[in-house]
Motif scaffolding. Sequence first.
Motif, PDB file in Angstrom:
ATOM      1  N   VAL A   1     -65.341 -30.009  26.420  1.00  0.00           N
ATOM      2  CA  VAL A   1     -65.483 -31.203  27.269  1.00  0.00           C
ATOM      3  C   VAL A   1     -64.500 -32.283  26.835  1.00  0.00           C
ATOM      4  O   VAL A   1     -63.873 -32.949  27.669  1.00  0.00           O
ATOM      5  N   THR A   2     -64.342 -32.465  25.534  1.00  0.00           N
ATOM      6  CA  THR A   2     -63.399 -33.477  25.045  1.00  0.00           C
ATOM      7  C   THR A   2     -61.977 -33.111  25.425  1.00  0.00           C
ATOM      8  O   THR A   2     -61.199 -33.961  25.890  1.00  0.00           O
ATOM      9  N   ALA A   3     -61.602 -31.855  25.221  1.00  0.00           N
ATOM     10  CA  ALA A   3     -60.247 -31.431  25.586  1.00  0.00           C
ATOM     11  C   ALA A   3     -60.021 -31.587  27.083  1.00  0.00           C
ATOM     12  O   ALA A   3     -58.933 -31.998  27.518  1.00  0.00           O
ATOM     13  N   ASP A   4     -61.032 -31.280  27.878  1.00  0.00           N
ATOM     14  CA  ASP A   4     -60.890 -31.405  29.329  1.00  0.00           C
ATOM     15  C   ASP A   4     -60.685 -32.855  29.742  1.00  0.00           C
ATOM     16  O   ASP A   4     -59.833 -33.163  30.591  1.00  0.00           O
ATOM     17  N   LEU A   5     -61.456 -33.781  29.135  1.00  0.00           N
ATOM     18  CA  LEU A   5     -61.264 -35.198  29.455  1.00  0.00           C
ATOM     19  C   LEU A   5     -59.873 -35.651  29.053  1.00  0.00           C
ATOM     20  O   LEU A   5     -59.169 -36.321  29.818  1.00  0.00           O
ATOM     21  N   LEU A   6     -59.443 -35.285  27.856  1.00  0.00           N
ATOM     22  CA  LEU A   6     -58.126 -35.708  27.387  1.00  0.00           C
ATOM     23  C   LEU A   6     -57.007 -35.086  28.209  1.00  0.00           C
ATOM     24  O   LEU A   6     -55.950 -35.697  28.400  1.00  0.00           O
ATOM     25  N   ALA A   7     -57.221 -33.879  28.713  1.00  0.00           N
ATOM     26  CA  ALA A   7     -56.201 -33.223  29.534  1.00  0.00           C
ATOM     27  C   ALA A   7     -55.997 -33.939  30.856  1.00  0.00           C
ATOM     28  O   ALA A   7     -54.939 -33.799  31.488  1.00  0.00           O
ATOM     29  N   GLN A   8     -56.987 -34.722  31.282  1.00  0.00           N
ATOM     30  CA  GLN A   8     -56.839 -35.468  32.531  1.00  0.00           C
ATOM     31  C   GLN A   8     -55.830 -36.604  32.423  1.00  0.00           C
ATOM     32  O   GLN A   8     -55.356 -37.122  33.429  1.00  0.00           O
ATOM     33  N   GLY A   9     -55.523 -36.989  31.175  1.00  0.00           N
ATOM     34  CA  GLY A   9     -54.495 -38.018  30.982  1.00  0.00           C
ATOM     35  C   GLY A   9     -54.925 -39.418  31.358  1.00  0.00           C
ATOM     36  O   GLY A   9     -54.075 -40.277  31.614  1.00  0.00           O
ATOM     37  N   LEU A  10     -56.229 -39.687  31.401  1.00  0.00           N
ATOM     38  CA  LEU A  10     -56.684 -41.039  31.720  1.00  0.00           C
ATOM     39  C   LEU A  10     -56.286 -41.988  30.599  1.00  0.00           C
ATOM     40  O   LEU A  10     -56.452 -41.668  29.423  1.00  0.00           O
ATOM     41  N   PRO A  11     -55.778 -43.159  30.920  1.00  0.00           N
ATOM     42  CA  PRO A  11     -55.322 -44.099  29.877  1.00  0.00           C
ATOM     43  C   PRO A  11     -56.479 -44.830  29.203  1.00  0.00           C
ATOM     44  O   PRO A  11     -56.659 -46.044  29.342  1.00  0.00           O
ATOM     45  N   LEU A  12     -57.289 -44.083  28.441  1.00  0.00           N
ATOM     46  CA  LEU A  12     -58.410 -44.690  27.729  1.00  0.00           C
ATOM     47  C   LEU A  12     -57.912 -45.203  26.382  1.00  0.00           C
ATOM     48  O   LEU A  12     -57.699 -44.425  25.450  1.00  0.00           O
ATOM     49  N   ALA A  13     -57.703 -46.506  26.300  1.00  0.00           N
ATOM     50  CA  ALA A  13     -57.189 -47.091  25.059  1.00  0.00           C
ATOM     51  C   ALA A  13     -58.025 -48.269  24.582  1.00  0.00           C
ATOM     52  O   ALA A  13     -58.111 -48.532  23.389  1.00  0.00           O
ATOM     53  N   GLU A  14     -58.654 -48.989  25.506  1.00  0.00           N
ATOM     54  CA  GLU A  14     -59.447 -50.169  25.161  1.00  0.00           C
ATOM     55  C   GLU A  14     -60.926 -49.848  25.292  1.00  0.00           C
ATOM     56  O   GLU A  14     -61.326 -49.061  26.149  1.00  0.00           O
ATOM     57  N   PRO A  15     -61.786 -50.459  24.474  1.00  0.00           N
ATOM     58  CA  PRO A  15     -63.160 -49.961  24.310  1.00  0.00           C
ATOM     59  C   PRO A  15     -64.215 -50.567  25.224  1.00  0.00           C
ATOM     60  O   PRO A  15     -65.379 -50.203  25.121  1.00  0.00           O
ATOM     61  N   ARG A  16     -63.872 -51.499  26.119  1.00  0.00           N
ATOM     62  CA  ARG A  16     -64.910 -52.193  26.891  1.00  0.00           C
ATOM     63  C   ARG A  16     -65.266 -51.370  28.127  1.00  0.00           C
ATOM     64  O   ARG A  16     -64.468 -51.218  29.033  1.00  0.00           O
TER      65      ARG A  16
ATOM     66  N   LEU B   1     -67.860 -35.051  33.843  1.00  0.00           N
ATOM     67  CA  LEU B   1     -68.252 -34.644  32.497  1.00  0.00           C
ATOM     68  C   LEU B   1     -69.710 -34.190  32.510  1.00  0.00           C
ATOM     69  O   LEU B   1     -70.572 -34.859  33.096  1.00  0.00           O
ATOM     70  N   PRO B   2     -70.009 -33.078  31.842  1.00  0.00           N
ATOM     71  CA  PRO B   2     -71.364 -32.496  31.931  1.00  0.00           C
ATOM     72  C   PRO B   2     -72.365 -33.148  30.980  1.00  0.00           C
ATOM     73  O   PRO B   2     -72.524 -32.744  29.838  1.00  0.00           O
ATOM     74  N   GLY B   3     -73.058 -34.156  31.449  1.00  0.00           N
ATOM     75  CA  GLY B   3     -74.135 -34.760  30.681  1.00  0.00           C
ATOM     76  C   GLY B   3     -73.726 -36.001  29.915  1.00  0.00           C
ATOM     77  O   GLY B   3     -72.567 -36.171  29.526  1.00  0.00           O
ATOM     78  N   ILE B   4     -74.700 -36.870  29.679  1.00  0.00           N
ATOM     79  CA  ILE B   4     -74.438 -38.132  28.974  1.00  0.00           C
ATOM     80  C   ILE B   4     -74.009 -37.868  27.538  1.00  0.00           C
ATOM     81  O   ILE B   4     -73.052 -38.479  27.044  1.00  0.00           O
ATOM     82  N   GLU B   5     -74.688 -36.976  26.842  1.00  0.00           N
ATOM     83  CA  GLU B   5     -74.396 -36.740  25.434  1.00  0.00           C
ATOM     84  C   GLU B   5     -72.962 -36.262  25.239  1.00  0.00           C
ATOM     85  O   GLU B   5     -72.195 -36.847  24.474  1.00  0.00           O
ATOM     86  N   LEU B   6     -72.588 -35.187  25.922  1.00  0.00           N
ATOM     87  CA  LEU B   6     -71.232 -34.675  25.790  1.00  0.00           C
ATOM     88  C   LEU B   6     -70.216 -35.646  26.385  1.00  0.00           C
ATOM     89  O   LEU B   6     -69.111 -35.807  25.856  1.00  0.00           O
ATOM     90  N   GLY B   7     -70.594 -36.298  27.480  1.00  0.00           N
ATOM     91  CA  GLY B   7     -69.680 -37.245  28.107  1.00  0.00           C
ATOM     92  C   GLY B   7     -69.339 -38.415  27.213  1.00  0.00           C
ATOM     93  O   GLY B   7     -68.171 -38.788  27.058  1.00  0.00           O
ATOM     94  N   MET B   8     -70.348 -39.017  26.586  1.00  0.00           N
ATOM     95  CA  MET B   8     -70.086 -40.162  25.710  1.00  0.00           C
ATOM     96  C   MET B   8     -69.355 -39.735  24.442  1.00  0.00           C
ATOM     97  O   MET B   8     -68.509 -40.467  23.919  1.00  0.00           O
ATOM     98  N   ALA B   9     -69.667 -38.545  23.930  1.00  0.00           N
ATOM     99  CA  ALA B   9     -68.918 -38.045  22.773  1.00  0.00           C
ATOM    100  C   ALA B   9     -67.442 -37.905  23.133  1.00  0.00           C
ATOM    101  O   ALA B   9     -66.553 -38.299  22.358  1.00  0.00           O
ATOM    102  N   ALA B  10     -67.159 -37.353  24.303  1.00  0.00           N
ATOM    103  CA  ALA B  10     -65.770 -37.182  24.732  1.00  0.00           C
ATOM    104  C   ALA B  10     -65.077 -38.527  24.923  1.00  0.00           C
ATOM    105  O   ALA B  10     -63.909 -38.696  24.550  1.00  0.00           O
TER     106      ALA B  10
END
Length: 746
Positions: free
Chosen positions: A312-327, A472-481
Amino acid sequence: MASTAAGAAPIDVAGREAARRRLARPERLRGLFAPRSVALVGATESSGWSRLVVASLRAGGLPGRVVPVNPRHASVFGLPAAPSLRALEEPVDLAFCQVATERVESVMEEAAEAGVRNLVVLAAGYGESGEDGRRREQALVDRAIELDLTLLGPNTLGYINPHARAAPFGLPITSPLRPGGVGVVLQSGALSSAVLDFSSRHGIGLSLLSSMGNEAVVTATDVVAHLLEDDRTHAIAMFLETIRDPAGFVDLARRALRAGKPVVVLKVGRSDAGRASALAHTGAVAGDDAVVDSVFRRAGVVRVRSLEELLVTADLLAQGLPLAEPRMGVVSASGGACDIIADRAHDEGVEVPELAPGTCERLTELLPPFAAARNPLDVTGFILARPPSGGRGLADLCLEAMLDDPSIDFVFNSLSVPSAEPADPGALHARLAALAETAGSAAKPVVHYSTTCTDLSPYTREVLDRHGLRVLPGIELGMAAVGHALRWGRARQHLLRQDHDPAGDLPAAGPAPRPPARTGPWSEAASRDLAASHGVPLVPATLVRTREEARAAADALGYPVALKVCSASIPHKSDIGGVALMVTGPREAADAFDRVHAAGRAHADDVEGVLVTPMRRGGIELFAGVTVDPVFGPVLAVGLGGVFVEVLEDVSLRPLPVSPGEVEEMLGELRGAALLRGIRGGVPADVGAVARAVSALTRAASSLGSALHTLEINPWWVHGSQVEALDVLVVTGPSERTPDMPGDRA
């Protein structure tokens, strides 16, 4: 020297490794992993392995020919068979070798004669099976080098390349293969089925899945190098039991970080039992898990704790979303889900800020009177009673408002799609098209999630694919990713800033280390001399050999003083009564000398005397030491000193070299970092002075070269800008080569 096949010239270790690397270059691996024709050497309908490989190739839809090679049958599995590779009219791109271990070398020779350059070797009984197996594997490598063969395995199930429709693989696979941006490298063949199954059920597309086997010729590091050059791979997911090429792996991880291609790793062996299992499976060296954590963090490698989290983490990162700031803004249809997300956000270091007044007003106009306009946002079950307008429902309008809020950097958005076609599919498609347009045109990332980790039905996958949406499949895996993605983004920004300022603050390379004259523990006097020669600030000390000298030294240093026996054979002096503390006068100093010296002589024949040092009161005690990890080489540890280093286990680690700036970061990572800031009226520590002192310690450790075993100072005494080493321990061993570590900044 190491021998190779009979009649061939011997190959030295360095030459063998250089030759092996040539066989595993990315340009060679492109041919290995994208064949248009495959020969199945040893294929027979009575073999379960053969049935599985043929079924996988058919499921993958290989565009070219599949040729069974069997001298006893004209056809196998309904396919015309060849009696040997030599009998082929033209060479195939890949030979999948299914023969017994003792026949593998003859197949290699036949492949080379037939012009086949790529092999997958299924057979076991090599390096994983003991000393004889290791010798057999070394001979396999030498023969591959001599014959110019790129070989995956042995002891491998093969690989799957959905983009090339190539699946020479010894386990069942789900058809059709789903091409995508995640490259998977596994040091376990049997886990491949679980990886494929989870990926298929959750719509995760793969660019490659490779079971590495024993990595005799092609290693996991080589496959990472190939994936870094593969335009279809956007993130790399790895299951690792061991890291066989630590320097190469770290270099590649840094290259990947610079290139914006994340590397996500599930590294097992965190426990003693886990390390033992990994060693039994691979026969390779496993390093300390805390060191692995430190190395990964420094190189920008994302470390996860489960297969599901890996994918799940690799899949999120492969999407290339510019997640850099934490808010983070949150849109959900459940108040309970909002509570869970808020707690998990706290765990991951993700901020959930209050919304701007204008956003609250906008949401208040959209929501029913009983709903609260806040973050996380519960749009309530009212969305079911309010039909979408122009494709946009209440949740989608709230998402747009959240995206416009200046205090939000990205939005975690609940997305539910039915598992079967609804009565009005047009309304569903209109809504998803509008949602995709909103997310695609927004200046901020939108991360969609489902509330639980539920498998996606074929209909759901088809609908999401049609609109280019990922969930993303589920809150737990989604937030971890999400947490991993944010940390990876910060690590990349940090590395790019360092690249922009290449001068940096790493210590200058010192002279080439010399092997020390002694091995084993050093006396404290000798340890102090080494530390002082590299600029380590030390508490004043005088080595005395009589009670009269002890009294004179104590008078000169000023009371109270400490006396410690000085002997290379007694590294832990307090255990045998070899230390006297808080000595307050001349007579007490003389008597303490007698006690300490006698205790030392009772336990060792090499007592050099007694060290007299002033006592230090107040301040903070810290620990710093350098030890040698069997995989990653010299590693610096810093933490709270004295007994606390063992009781609290509050330690930060970094592989050498380490700059003073990184030492300051390490001190800030300690759970007891507040002590350095001077809580409850304490004097704040000069962290910069501490960092410079610890850097001097690392220079002293590096001067010992491959003879280093341990260089430890416990404790350091820190009082404001005063930093002194109170106790120094050096242990060396026979000068041997330690693992190389990259010297560039990271």
